[in-house]
Design a protein around this motif. Structure first.
Motif, PDB file in Angstrom:
ATOM      1  N   THR A  88       0.831  -1.202   0.000  1.00 16.95           N
ATOM      2  CA  THR A  88       0.000   0.000   0.000  1.00 16.95           C
ATOM      3  C   THR A  88       0.866   1.254   0.000  1.00 16.95           C
ATOM      4  O   THR A  88       1.784   1.376   0.823  1.00 16.95           O
ATOM      5  CB  THR A  88      -0.931   0.019   1.228  1.00 16.95           C
ATOM      6  N   PHE A  89       0.558   2.168  -0.915  1.00 19.00           N
ATOM      7  CA  PHE A  89       1.317   3.406  -1.065  1.00 19.00           C
ATOM      8  C   PHE A  89       0.377   4.602  -0.925  1.00 19.00           C
ATOM      9  O   PHE A  89      -0.675   4.647  -1.568  1.00 19.00           O
ATOM     10  CB  PHE A  89       2.005   3.476  -2.438  1.00 19.00           C
ATOM     11  N   GLU A  90       0.785   5.575  -0.118  1.00 20.39           N
ATOM     12  CA  GLU A  90       0.052   6.831   0.016  1.00 20.39           C
ATOM     13  C   GLU A  90       0.914   7.957  -0.543  1.00 20.39           C
ATOM     14  O   GLU A  90       2.129   8.002  -0.290  1.00 20.39           O
ATOM     15  CB  GLU A  90      -0.286   7.112   1.475  1.00 20.39           C
ATOM     16  N   PHE A  91       0.270   8.884  -1.260  1.00 16.63           N
ATOM     17  CA  PHE A  91       0.990   9.948  -1.956  1.00 16.63           C
ATOM     18  C   PHE A  91       0.442  11.316  -1.545  1.00 16.63           C
ATOM     19  O   PHE A  91      -0.783  11.501  -1.447  1.00 16.63           O
ATOM     20  CB  PHE A  91       0.867   9.767  -3.470  1.00 16.63           C
ATOM     21  N   PHE A  92       1.360  12.258  -1.335  1.00 18.85           N
ATOM     22  CA  PHE A  92       1.009  13.601  -0.884  1.00 18.85           C
ATOM     23  C   PHE A  92       1.735  14.640  -1.737  1.00 18.85           C
ATOM     24  O   PHE A  92       2.892  14.440  -2.126  1.00 18.85           O
ATOM     25  CB  PHE A  92       1.425  13.810   0.574  1.00 18.85           C
ATOM     26  N   ILE A  93       1.037  15.757  -2.001  1.00 14.28           N
ATOM     27  CA  ILE A  93       1.641  16.903  -2.683  1.00 14.28           C
ATOM     28  C   ILE A  93       1.390  18.140  -1.834  1.00 14.28           C
ATOM     29  O   ILE A  93       0.229  18.494  -1.577  1.00 14.28           O
ATOM     30  CB  ILE A  93       1.071  17.096  -4.101  1.00 14.28           C
ATOM     31  N   ASN A  94       2.459  18.750  -1.382  1.00 12.59           N
ATOM     32  CA  ASN A  94       2.375  19.947  -0.527  1.00 12.59           C
ATOM     33  C   ASN A  94       1.478  19.725   0.683  1.00 12.59           C
ATOM     34  O   ASN A  94       0.646  20.557   1.036  1.00 12.59           O
ATOM     35  CB  ASN A  94       1.925  21.159  -1.341  1.00 12.59           C
ATOM     36  N   GLY A  95       1.649  18.563   1.312  1.00  7.08           N
ATOM     37  CA  GLY A  95       0.932  18.259   2.539  1.00  7.08           C
ATOM     38  C   GLY A  95      -0.472  17.725   2.356  1.00  7.08           C
ATOM     39  O   GLY A  95      -1.141  17.409   3.345  1.00  7.08           O
ATOM     40  N   VAL A  96      -0.942  17.607   1.139  1.00  8.97           N
ATOM     41  CA  VAL A  96      -2.296  17.134   0.861  1.00  8.97           C
ATOM     42  C   VAL A  96      -2.224  15.727   0.263  1.00  8.97           C
ATOM     43  O   VAL A  96      -1.535  15.505  -0.738  1.00  8.97           O
ATOM     44  CB  VAL A  96      -3.040  18.079  -0.108  1.00  8.97           C
ATOM     45  N   LYS A  97      -2.948  14.810   0.871  1.00  4.04           N
ATOM     46  CA  LYS A  97      -2.979  13.451   0.336  1.00  4.04           C
ATOM     47  C   LYS A  97      -3.761  13.425  -0.969  1.00  4.04           C
ATOM     48  O   LYS A  97      -4.894  13.902  -1.028  1.00  4.04           O
ATOM     49  CB  LYS A  97      -3.625  12.507   1.353  1.00  4.04           C
ATOM     50  N   VAL A  98      -3.125  12.861  -2.014  1.00  2.00           N
ATOM     51  CA  VAL A  98      -3.764  12.871  -3.329  1.00  2.00           C
ATOM     52  C   VAL A  98      -4.206  11.484  -3.781  1.00  2.00           C
ATOM     53  O   VAL A  98      -5.070  11.377  -4.660  1.00  2.00           O
ATOM     54  CB  VAL A  98      -2.834  13.502  -4.386  1.00  2.00           C
ATOM     55  N   ASN A  99      -3.630  10.419  -3.199  1.00  2.00           N
ATOM     56  CA  ASN A  99      -4.041   9.088  -3.670  1.00  2.00           C
ATOM     57  C   ASN A  99      -3.486   8.000  -2.751  1.00  2.00           C
ATOM     58  O   ASN A  99      -2.495   8.214  -2.040  1.00  2.00           O
ATOM     59  CB  ASN A  99      -3.537   8.827  -5.084  1.00  2.00           C
ATOM     60  N   THR A 100      -4.146   6.853  -2.801  1.00  2.00           N
ATOM     61  CA  THR A 100      -3.662   5.623  -2.175  1.00  2.00           C
ATOM     62  C   THR A 100      -3.746   4.512  -3.212  1.00  2.00           C
ATOM     63  O   THR A 100      -4.791   4.321  -3.839  1.00  2.00           O
ATOM     64  CB  THR A 100      -4.507   5.246  -0.943  1.00  2.00           C
ATOM     65  N   ILE A 101      -2.634   3.804  -3.394  1.00  2.00           N
ATOM     66  CA  ILE A 101      -2.539   2.774  -4.428  1.00  2.00           C
ATOM     67  C   ILE A 101      -2.053   1.479  -3.786  1.00  2.00           C
ATOM     68  O   ILE A 101      -1.223   1.498  -2.875  1.00  2.00           O
ATOM     69  CB  ILE A 101      -1.554   3.195  -5.538  1.00  2.00           C
ATOM     70  N   ALA A 102      -2.542   0.355  -4.287  1.00  2.00           N
ATOM     71  CA  ALA A 102      -2.051  -0.958  -3.859  1.00  2.00           C
ATOM     72  C   ALA A 102      -1.437  -1.685  -5.046  1.00  2.00           C
ATOM     73  O   ALA A 102      -2.048  -1.754  -6.118  1.00  2.00           O
ATOM     74  CB  ALA A 102      -3.181  -1.787  -3.252  1.00  2.00           C
ATOM     75  N   ASP A 103      -0.222  -2.211  -4.847  1.00  2.00           N
ATOM     76  CA  ASP A 103       0.442  -2.970  -5.909  1.00  2.00           C
ATOM     77  C   ASP A 103       1.526  -3.833  -5.269  1.00  2.00           C
ATOM     78  O   ASP A 103       2.148  -3.425  -4.290  1.00  2.00           O
ATOM     79  CB  ASP A 103       1.061  -2.051  -6.954  1.00  2.00           C
ATOM     80  N   VAL A 104       1.747  -5.013  -5.827  1.00  2.00           N
ATOM     81  CA  VAL A 104       2.689  -5.964  -5.221  1.00  2.00           C
ATOM     82  C   VAL A 104       3.862  -6.290  -6.134  1.00  2.00           C
ATOM     83  O   VAL A 104       4.632  -7.214  -5.857  1.00  2.00           O
ATOM     84  CB  VAL A 104       1.956  -7.273  -4.845  1.00  2.00           C
ATOM     85  N   THR A 105       4.050  -5.541  -7.198  1.00  2.00           N
ATOM     86  CA  THR A 105       5.083  -5.904  -8.183  1.00  2.00           C
ATOM     87  C   THR A 105       6.491  -5.813  -7.606  1.00  2.00           C
ATOM     88  O   THR A 105       7.304  -6.727  -7.770  1.00  2.00           O
ATOM     89  CB  THR A 105       4.977  -4.992  -9.419  1.00  2.00           C
ATOM     90  N   HIS A 106       6.810  -4.716  -6.949  1.00  2.00           N
ATOM     91  CA  HIS A 106       8.164  -4.486  -6.425  1.00  2.00           C
ATOM     92  C   HIS A 106       8.085  -4.358  -4.907  1.00  2.00           C
ATOM     93  O   HIS A 106       7.407  -3.473  -4.384  1.00  2.00           O
ATOM     94  CB  HIS A 106       8.777  -3.224  -7.036  1.00  2.00           C
ATOM     95  N   GLU A 107       8.772  -5.254  -4.205  1.00  2.00           N
ATOM     96  CA  GLU A 107       8.690  -5.277  -2.746  1.00  2.00           C
ATOM     97  C   GLU A 107       9.762  -4.421  -2.076  1.00  2.00           C
ATOM     98  O   GLU A 107       9.574  -3.957  -0.954  1.00  2.00           O
ATOM     99  CB  GLU A 107       8.814  -6.723  -2.250  1.00  2.00           C
TER     100      GLU A 107
END
Length: 244
Positions: free
Chosen positions: A196-215
């Motif tokens: 699970t990956f969470e992404f933020f731009i300038n302190g604002v959360k923009v997305n959450t993604i799930a992927d298992v390709t690269h550990e």
């Protein structure tokens, strides 16, 4: 009939009595002076009651890397026909010199799976579109990209290496980010825990993604120009990576 004048001895006794009374009176006043109500000018200001102040709590997570780019801590220095880069003047700078080029660099010896990352990216103003961002979990089978362009859109990409070829799997399309700036400093953050990956731009959360390709893998930076683009010189600064 004239009064009788006091003798010199009587005068001395009276003077002594007056002096003694004065001393006693002064002592009496001195004893009770601390209990006297002070005048307004002498009234001390009341001490305010201390208030509880909330202070930022320092992170309890181990720091893997903190880089202010005063020295080179494991990034390439290169100068080629299509791109150049290196640590210079307190930043890590990547210059893409030709249109339609994507280049990235990762830290030597820094490989991690679960982490928190924060970096400041100084994006130059431009009339042509370009993108820049973070590479993470780069392994022998590919890598993830979190890129932001100068049109306030971001993309999350999974690049999969298959032998001599690579396949780009878009985990998101280019998504508009109201918190992003077209130029100047943009701060990107990533929290990666297992799949699970969470992404933020300038302190604002923009997305959450799930992927298992690269550990697990290397971390670094990317800059891309487009077919109609021009030279883009992007600066990365104040990197923080914590283990999670």
């Amino acid at each position: 009939m004239a009064g009788k004048k006091p003798s010199k001895d009587n005068t001395a006794i009276i003077a002594a009595l007056i002096t003694t009374c004065g001393v006693v009176l002064a002592a009496f006043i001195g004893i009770f002076k601390p209990f006297a109500e002070p005048s307004p000018a002498e009234t001390p200001a009341s001490s305010p009651i201390p208030l509880a102040v909330s202070t930022p709590t320092e992170s309890v997570y181990p720091i893997i890397l903190r880089d202010d780019y005063t020295i080179n801590r494991g990034l390439d220095v290169w100068e080629k026909e299509m791109s150049a880069g290196g640590v210079l003047d307190g930043v890590f700078r990547i210059a893409v010199i030709q249109p339609g080029i994507t280049t990235w660099r990762t830290y030597d010896g820094v490989e991690i799976g679960d982490f928190y990352l924060k970096v400041d990216i100084n994006m130059p103003p431009s009339t042509k579109e370009y993108a820049c961002g973070v590479v993470f979990r780069q392994d022998d089978h590919g890598r993830y990209f979190f890129s932001l362009n100068n049109n306030r859109h971001y993309e999350i990409l999974n690049m999969i290496e298959t032998g001599e070829e690579s396949v780009d799997q878009q985990l998101t399309d280019w998504v508009y980010a109201p918190s992003a700036l077209t130029h100047g400093k943009n701060t990107l953050e990533i929290i990666a825990i297992q799949d699970t990956f969470e992404f933020f731009i300038n302190g604002v959360k923009v997305n959450t993604i799930a992927d298992v390709t690269h550990e697990k893998g290397a971390i670094g930076f990317i800059v891309s120009t487009y077919g109609e683009g021009q030279e883009a010189i992007v600066e990365f600064d104040n990197l923080l990576i914590e283990e999670r």
